[in-house]
Design a protein around this motif. Sequence first.
Motif, short mmCIF file in Angstrom:
data_model
loop_
_atom_site.label_atom_id
_atom_site.label_comp_id
_atom_site.label_asym_id
_atom_site.label_seq_id
_atom_site.Cartn_x
_atom_site.Cartn_y
_atom_site.Cartn_z
N PRO A 1 27.05 -49.30 13.84
CA PRO A 1 27.60 -47.72 13.98
C PRO A 1 27.21 -47.19 12.83
O PRO A 1 26.76 -45.80 13.01
N ALA A 2 27.74 -47.52 12.02
CA ALA A 2 27.53 -47.21 10.04
C ALA A 2 25.64 -46.58 9.86
O ALA A 2 25.23 -45.93 9.31
N VAL A 3 24.91 -47.54 10.63
CA VAL A 3 23.28 -47.28 10.45
C VAL A 3 22.83 -46.58 11.10
O VAL A 3 21.85 -45.69 11.30
N ASP A 4 23.45 -46.57 12.93
CA ASP A 4 23.04 -44.66 12.96
C ASP A 4 23.85 -43.56 12.50
O ASP A 4 23.05 -42.96 12.79
N ILE A 5 24.94 -43.58 11.29
CA ILE A 5 24.71 -42.74 11.11
C ILE A 5 23.77 -41.97 9.31
O ILE A 5 23.02 -41.22 9.07
N VAL A 6 23.23 -44.03 9.09
CA VAL A 6 23.21 -43.53 7.69
C VAL A 6 21.67 -43.15 7.88
O VAL A 6 21.15 -42.50 7.49
N MET A 7 20.83 -43.87 8.71
CA MET A 7 18.81 -43.96 8.67
C MET A 7 19.00 -42.18 9.24
O MET A 7 17.82 -41.91 8.10
N PRO A 8 19.50 -41.66 9.73
CA PRO A 8 18.50 -40.09 9.65
C PRO A 8 18.88 -39.59 8.66
O PRO A 8 17.81 -38.61 8.56
N ALA A 9 19.76 -39.90 7.72
CA ALA A 9 19.82 -38.89 6.89
C ALA A 9 18.74 -39.12 5.65
O ALA A 9 18.50 -38.70 5.13
N LEU A 10 18.91 -40.69 5.61
CA LEU A 10 17.93 -41.33 5.37
C LEU A 10 16.64 -41.12 5.27
O LEU A 10 15.53 -41.12 4.45
N LYS A 11 16.28 -40.47 6.32
CA LYS A 11 15.38 -39.93 6.76
C LYS A 11 14.95 -38.65 6.81
O LYS A 11 13.47 -38.13 7.31
N ASP A 12 15.87 -38.10 6.95
CA ASP A 12 15.64 -36.64 6.86
C ASP A 12 14.70 -36.03 5.63
O ASP A 12 15.08 -36.73 4.49
N LYS A 13 14.05 -34.88 6.17
CA LYS A 13 13.38 -34.49 4.70
C LYS A 13 14.41 -33.70 3.34
O LYS A 13 12.99 -33.42 2.85
N ILE B 1 19.61 -43.84 -10.81
CA ILE B 1 19.40 -43.23 -9.92
C ILE B 1 18.96 -43.11 -9.09
O ILE B 1 18.78 -43.02 -7.58
N THR B 2 17.48 -41.85 -9.14
CA THR B 2 16.56 -41.85 -9.75
C THR B 2 15.40 -43.05 -8.70
O THR B 2 14.79 -42.65 -7.54
N VAL B 3 15.72 -43.98 -9.37
CA VAL B 3 15.24 -44.93 -9.07
C VAL B 3 15.07 -45.83 -7.40
O VAL B 3 14.89 -46.00 -6.23
N PHE B 4 16.56 -46.04 -7.30
CA PHE B 4 16.96 -46.51 -6.50
C PHE B 4 17.06 -45.18 -5.15
O PHE B 4 16.78 -45.82 -3.80
N LEU B 5 17.46 -44.21 -5.29
CA LEU B 5 17.00 -42.83 -4.49
C LEU B 5 15.87 -43.14 -3.65
O LEU B 5 14.86 -43.02 -2.21
N TRP B 6 14.62 -43.22 -4.24
CA TRP B 6 13.61 -43.33 -3.95
C TRP B 6 13.41 -44.88 -3.42
O TRP B 6 12.11 -45.04 -2.48
N LEU B 7 13.08 -46.34 -3.49
CA LEU B 7 13.84 -46.88 -3.19
C LEU B 7 14.25 -46.85 -1.84
O LEU B 7 13.90 -47.75 -0.50
N THR B 8 15.66 -46.21 -1.91
CA THR B 8 16.06 -46.10 -0.37
C THR B 8 15.42 -45.53 0.56
O THR B 8 15.31 -45.60 1.74
N TYR B 9 14.43 -44.26 -0.05
CA TYR B 9 14.10 -43.44 1.01
C TYR B 9 13.11 -44.67 1.76
O TYR B 9 12.94 -44.44 2.89
N ALA B 10 11.98 -45.78 0.63
CA ALA B 10 11.46 -46.01 1.04
C ALA B 10 11.05 -46.92 1.64
O ALA B 10 10.45 -47.01 3.26
N ASP B 11 12.36 -47.58 2.04
CA ASP B 11 13.06 -48.56 2.99
C ASP B 11 13.37 -47.63 4.26
O ASP B 11 12.97 -48.53 5.35
N ALA B 12 14.01 -46.56 4.26
CA ALA B 12 14.19 -45.85 5.68
C ALA B 12 12.84 -45.61 6.07
O ALA B 12 13.36 -45.78 7.58
N GLN B 13 12.20 -45.07 5.78
CA GLN B 13 10.04 -44.94 6.22
C GLN B 13 9.94 -46.26 6.73
O GLN B 13 9.19 -46.15 7.59
#
Length: 268
Positions: free
Chosen positions: A39-51, A80-92
């Motif tokens: 259930p956590a992925v169902d909430i987090v994933m859309p947030a990470l994929k959001d524009k 923080i900036t580097v990990f945010l980009w890595l997280t976004y890339a994974d979400a895609q």
Amino acid sequence: MKCNKCGFESERDFEYCMNCGTKAKDDKAVTVEAVSLNPAVDIVMPALKDKLFLVLCILMTTACALSLATSGMPLIYILITVFLWLTYADAQKGIVNEKHLQFISGTVYAQYIIANVVSIILLVCGVLFGILFEIVAENISFWKVFVEELEKNGLSLPNTSENIMSIYGILLSALFVFIAVIVLVFNLLGMRKIHRFAKSIYLGIVCQNSNFERPRTVKNWFIFIAVMSAITVLGNLTSFIAAITSVCTTAIMIIVAMLIDKYFVKEM
């Protein structure tokens, strides 16, 4: 499972379609729709994929670049900036990488610890300055020269330079203590909750738990930080780069608050 030939769906896997008899082992006939069991992925994933999350990454990068071009940017914000980009890339790619989320939480915690240390140092310095000025007020020659110059210009001063030194020491000490208390209170009330929220996200991914740590309170803290950052824009109008950096920081706080409200608060 879903049969590609007739569209029949079933919650259970089947070897042959129960409607048209198509063999399930034929990859072209039957596909399995991916359903998250976390259930956590169902909430987090859309947030990470959001524009908005992409805009957040771009603004963080811009703020870092502008700060590096002027006074420099602490390593923690670059991480923080580097990990945010890595997280976004994974979400895609359809992946929620708990390690990257853990690193983001870790950098927030590092900032929390650093702010605590700084506030304690400021508090100690404030007390020490007050004591120091009282002790050496009579023995600082440069201060006496400064007082004499002021008196020559007709300024009204207390009877002795030692009194001026004492007053100056008290004011400086009070300023250090005041700043230390403000930083410490904000850290304990705000940054601590922000870290615990960030930590609950990656722990939720690992433990399959969507009970995130007080998202509504954290959203309000980000709004408060955004307001404070917007005020600093007015103080940085003399420097274009500093003003743009403050604007980026304000926008970052607003976007984070919007993402939390959209995907975490409304899911409560």
